[in-house]
Motif scaffolding. Sequence first.
Motif, PDB file in Angstrom:
ATOM      1  N   UNK A 126      57.660 107.396 -63.411  1.00  0.00           N
ATOM      2  CA  UNK A 126      56.706 106.386 -63.847  1.00  0.00           C
ATOM      3  C   UNK A 126      57.321 105.503 -64.932  1.00  0.00           C
ATOM      4  N   UNK A 127      58.053 106.109 -65.854  1.00  0.00           N
ATOM      5  CA  UNK A 127      58.690 105.343 -66.922  1.00  0.00           C
ATOM      6  C   UNK A 127      59.833 104.481 -66.358  1.00  0.00           C
ATOM      7  N   UNK A 128      60.489 104.999 -65.328  1.00  0.00           N
ATOM      8  CA  UNK A 128      61.537 104.206 -64.684  1.00  0.00           C
ATOM      9  C   UNK A 128      60.937 102.946 -64.054  1.00  0.00           C
ATOM     10  N   UNK A 129      59.796 103.105 -63.372  1.00  0.00           N
ATOM     11  CA  UNK A 129      59.111 101.952 -62.790  1.00  0.00           C
ATOM     12  C   UNK A 129      58.686 100.961 -63.875  1.00  0.00           C
ATOM     13  N   UNK A 130      58.191 101.499 -64.982  1.00  0.00           N
ATOM     14  CA  UNK A 130      57.761 100.644 -66.095  1.00  0.00           C
ATOM     15  C   UNK A 130      58.930  99.822 -66.623  1.00  0.00           C
ATOM     16  N   UNK A 131      60.075 100.473 -66.763  1.00  0.00           N
ATOM     17  CA  UNK A 131      61.260  99.783 -67.274  1.00  0.00           C
ATOM     18  C   UNK A 131      61.744  98.705 -66.311  1.00  0.00           C
TER      19      UNK A 131
END
Length: 310
Positions: A126-131
Amino acid sequence: MINKLITNNLFLLILLSSIWGSAFIAIKIAVQTINPISIVALRLTIASIILLTFFIIKGYKFNFTLKTYMYIFLISLFGNVIPFYLISWSEIFIDSNLAGLLLSIAPIFALISSHFLTSDDKFTLMKFLATIFGFIGIIILLGFDNLKLVFQGDYLLILPKIAVIIAAFGYVISSIFAYNLKKINTISLTTMVLIFASLMSLPFMLIYEINNFSIPDNKSIIAVIYLGIMPTATAYLLRFYIISKAGPIFLSYVAYLIPIFAIFWGVILLNENINALTMFAMIFIFAGIYFGQKEQNSNVINNLERHKQS
């Protein structure tokens, strides 16, 4: 009716976002006749005087260790002096609404930094997608044509935008330093941070003004006074009040609202334009903030459940 609004958390969050979002237009007005470092020093000095007065009235005391003062110095430098200057300087060249939108990338930086600088907030899908979404938004805002010109030696078109992005990263770094002081009374901490920041910036203002004396007009003077009273002093106090009532997670939603108000005030008061590409970039940045915030909220809920079970 007024009492209900004052105690309504959502109204207070919108009010805080509006005040913080208005800072960009005030800076845009101030830099027309006042140099950036003077704007920084004056707004910090005004804000520190207001908060120190509030501090004294409330009867708080400064009782910090040497290590705490070192953290306060770093927070003042990376969270106030440097970003305030970079944003003020950048708005000589770019619109206030673009500066506000670029600054909204800060939560994305926070996601990346937390992976390397904390032990319990590692990178996830999820954090990868956010980045990824946030990075795409930044590229769009910087402008593909401007990026090409960087490699051709013309840096002036992109440097102001990069300055705001660096300012956003400075805010994140200062938040990490502040995390180490989370047990300290927030009013005491913020008052001292603003005093430190003011004292750091004043010598630079004096040096610059001696060689490049500003001749401010009435609009710029009013804008600087407003910056000190509202987006700096009042916003800090309101921020602490919201945290005490609704918690830091609720406050973090301000990241969604500040760029919206920055754009709103720029269009309404300065007749700044919003093009389709900017709106497209906003979609990516807000998507990145959304995914990052969703992950953060999920972690908080899981930690609370584990705490209850134990």
